[in-house]
Design a protein around this motif. Structure first.
Motif, PDB file in Angstrom:
ATOM      1  N   ARG A  61       0.678  -1.144   0.146  1.00 14.58           N
ATOM      2  CA  ARG A  61      -0.278   0.037  -0.024  1.00 14.58           C
ATOM      3  C   ARG A  61       0.896   1.545  -0.228  1.00 14.58           C
ATOM      4  NH1 ARG A  61      -3.095  -2.004   5.093  1.00 14.58           N
ATOM      5  NH2 ARG A  61      -2.633  -4.353   3.666  1.00 14.58           N
ATOM      6  N   SER A 107       3.667  -5.819  -3.095  1.00 12.52           N
ATOM      7  CA  SER A 107       3.419  -6.302  -1.765  1.00 12.52           C
ATOM      8  C   SER A 107       4.344  -7.386  -1.865  1.00 12.52           C
ATOM      9  CB  SER A 107       2.083  -7.029  -1.377  1.00 12.52           C
ATOM     10  OG  SER A 107       1.957  -6.922   0.136  1.00 12.52           O
ATOM     11  N   LYS A 119       3.609 -11.004   0.210  1.00 15.66           N
ATOM     12  CA  LYS A 119       3.318 -12.039  -1.157  1.00 15.66           C
ATOM     13  C   LYS A 119       4.475 -13.234  -1.120  1.00 15.66           C
ATOM     14  CE  LYS A 119      -0.561  -9.389   0.442  1.00 15.66           C
ATOM     15  NZ  LYS A 119      -0.768  -8.623   0.070  1.00 15.66           N
TER      16      LYS A 119
HETATM   17  C1  LIG Z   1      -1.804  -6.839  -0.478  1.00 22.64           C
HETATM   18  C2  LIG Z   1      -1.854  -6.503  -2.031  1.00 22.64           C
HETATM   19  C3  LIG Z   1      -1.775  -5.365  -1.303  1.00 22.64           C
HETATM   20  C4  LIG Z   1      -0.888  -4.417  -0.342  1.00 22.64           C
HETATM   21  O1  LIG Z   1      -0.295  -4.632   0.069  1.00 22.64           O
HETATM   22  P1  LIG Z   1       0.188  -4.340   1.690  1.00 22.64           P
HETATM   23  O2  LIG Z   1       1.535  -4.945   1.564  1.00 22.64           O
HETATM   24  O3  LIG Z   1      -0.842  -5.148   2.359  1.00 22.64           O
HETATM   25  O4  LIG Z   1      -0.020  -2.925   2.200  1.00 22.64           O
HETATM   26  C5  LIG Z   1      -1.538  -4.794  -2.435  1.00 22.64           C
HETATM   27  N1  LIG Z   1      -2.730  -5.584  -3.826  1.00 22.64           N
HETATM   28  C6  LIG Z   1      -3.238  -6.720  -3.184  1.00 22.64           C
HETATM   29  C7  LIG Z   1      -3.221  -7.642  -4.829  1.00 22.64           C
HETATM   30  C8  LIG Z   1      -2.115  -7.426  -2.634  1.00 22.64           C
HETATM   31  O5  LIG Z   1      -2.932  -8.647  -2.527  1.00 22.64           O
END
Ligand SMILES: *Cc1c(COP(=O)(O)O)cnc(C)c1O
Length: 460
Positions: free
Chosen positions: A101, A255, A258
């Motif tokens: 974010r 992000s 993940k």
């Molecule tokens: C998690 C996510 C975000 C935001 O990322 P954060 O690391 O939680 O701030 C944005 N876009 C997608 C598709 C996500 O899965």
């Protein structure tokens, strides 16, 4: 006999988790006002709240932590990450941020202004938030098939190119700073986007002079699905597929929590020097100097290793097999979920599981609480509580889909845990017909209420 599949790793460190009794869980969930975000993690046995920042790192990543360079400017760790990003995605410029974010905040500060239109496929909630907080509008152009949970198609997260064309025809180019393609499509159930769809979206965007942004949290899982499901990609490597995906894009936000498999981190990468120059300034005021931007040197090191390792076939294959295995067990027990099994999670169809809970009682939240009471498993409501109220009428926005998301952290739980999750769902299903009431809201925030909402049980 054909040997069974086994994970291509062994485990070096373990963390104890504690089972609990139903009596204890009844007390804890009541104290948490029936909001699973309010539970202490110690009171959870299997935590499927999110796959974000919850993965376990490899020995190589931990080793890289020790050699992190914490210099304020020009750290070795910055250059290591920059080089890895250039190699994997092919972008010239890169800005580190503390998470996804923050990447959106920095980049959108440079690109999005009041009155703008940002089309895409099921914008993630923070993405949508960063568009709407700038008084711009996100338009969802996802294919209609994504809404039918029982339909099995290989690429259920795609953008509908005709819907996108209609947006481009309707609004002048000056009001559309970019189009955002989310891979995999998180909000539609971790569903992938085909290479063909990425290419066609890119061609359409570019024919109207509009840049394409890839929201990239699960890009490696998306590349895996392309390899497995799209004709012509079976013999390509994940790295080759990734390079092709990004050859169609102008920029990315990531992000790293993940598919980077780090506990904290994110970044922006792009080709335009002009946009980079403007975004850089926002990075300095919001995140930090451009060679660390909100990340410690050791975390940039761990991310460089994580990106390189997780764009190989074996770790992705192990993960996808585990999510698919949970799906298979749920099939055996007749538990309905968004089909086919997604990349990072199973999304259980709560309306189908709890047909006698009225929509005003929040079926997905009710199911989340039942699963916690049953076995101490924490999932996440993706339904009408998450959907918030209509900003104008202040009425509840009851969503078409009431889903319970079971997000699987990377390399954290074993298939035995998957078996416990499926058995717990089976037990909940066995009493589902008799569950006729859910919960009512007693306290809520005006936006993003799901994090802090307080609920009470509606007695029969
Ligand atoms: C998690 C996510 C975000 C935001 O990322 P954060 O690391 O939680 O701030 C944005 N876009 C997608 C598709 C996500 O899965």
């Amino acid at each position: 006999m054909k040997l069974p599949y086994a994970e291509p790793y062994r485990i070096k460190a373990v963390e104890a988790i504690k089972p609990s009794t139903r009596r204890q869980r009844e007390k804890w969930i009541k104290e948490a006002h029936y909001n699973l975000f309010n539970l202490a993690s110690e009171h959870v046995f299997i935590d499927l709240l999110t796959d974000s920042g919850t993965g376990s790192m490899t020995d190589n990543q931990w080793a890289a932590i020790m050699t992190g360079d914490e210099s304020y400017a020009g750290a070795k760790s910055y250059y290591a990450l920059k080089e890895t990003i250039q190699k994997i995605f092919g972008f010239e410029y890169f800005i580190p941020t503390h998470q996804g974010r923050a990447a959106e905040n920095v980049l959108f500060s440079a690109l999005v202004k009041e009155g703008d239109i940002v089309p895409g496929n099921s914008h993630f909630d923070t993405t949508k938030g960063h568009i709407e907080s700038r008084k711009a509008t996100a338009i969802d152009c996802t294919i209609d098939a994504a809404k039918d949970t029982q339909l099995e198609i290989p690429f259920k997260g795609e953008v509908d190119v005709e819907k996108l064309r209609a947006v481009f025809e309707r609004y002048p180019k000056e009001r559309i700073p970019f189009c955002v393609l989310t891979i995999t499509n998180n909000s539609a159930g971790g569903q992938p986007v085909s290479m063909k769809n990425i290419r066609e979206t890119s061609e359409l965007c570019h024919s109207y002079g509009i840049p394409l942004l890839l929201d990239s949290a699960r890009f490696a899982e998306n590349a895996y699905f392309i390899k497995k499901r799209e004709a012509g990609y079976g013999s390509k490597t994940i790295k080759q597929i990734t390079r092709e995906m990004y050859s169609y894009a102008d920029m990315m936000t990531m992000s790293a929590k993940k598919d980077g498999i780090v506990n904290m981190g994110g970044f922006i990468a792009l080709n335009s020097k002009e946009v980079f120059e403007v975004a850089k300034r926002f990075c300095i005021s919001y995140e930090g100097f451009i060679t660390y931007g909100g990340m410690a040197g050791r975390d940039m090191n761990a991310l460089a290793v994580g990106l390189d390792e997780n764009t190989e076939f074996e770790p992705l294959d192990a993960r996808m097999r585990q999510v698919a295995y949970l799906g298979k067990l749920l099939d055996r027990y007749g538990v309905p979920y968004q089909r086919p099994a997604g990349g990072h999670a199973i999304f259980i169809d709560a309306k189908k599981c709890l047909p006698n809970v009225p929509k005003e009682h929040f079926a997905a939240q009710t199911l989340a609480i039942e699963l916690y009471l049953e076995a101490g498993i924490r999932g996440c409501e993706i339904g009408s509580i998450l959907a918030d109220r209509d900003p104008v009428t202040r009425e509840n926005r009851y969503s078409d889909l009431e889903l319970l998301r079971l997000a699987i952290p990377r390399r954290v739980y074993t298939d035995n845990h998957m078996a416990v999750i499926a058995a717990a769902m089976k037990n909940v299903m066995a009493r589902a017909k008799n569950i006729t009431t859910g919960y009512r809201i007693v306290e809520e925030a005006p936006i993003l209420r799901h994090f802090t909402v307080k609920l009470e049980k509606i007695e029969e």
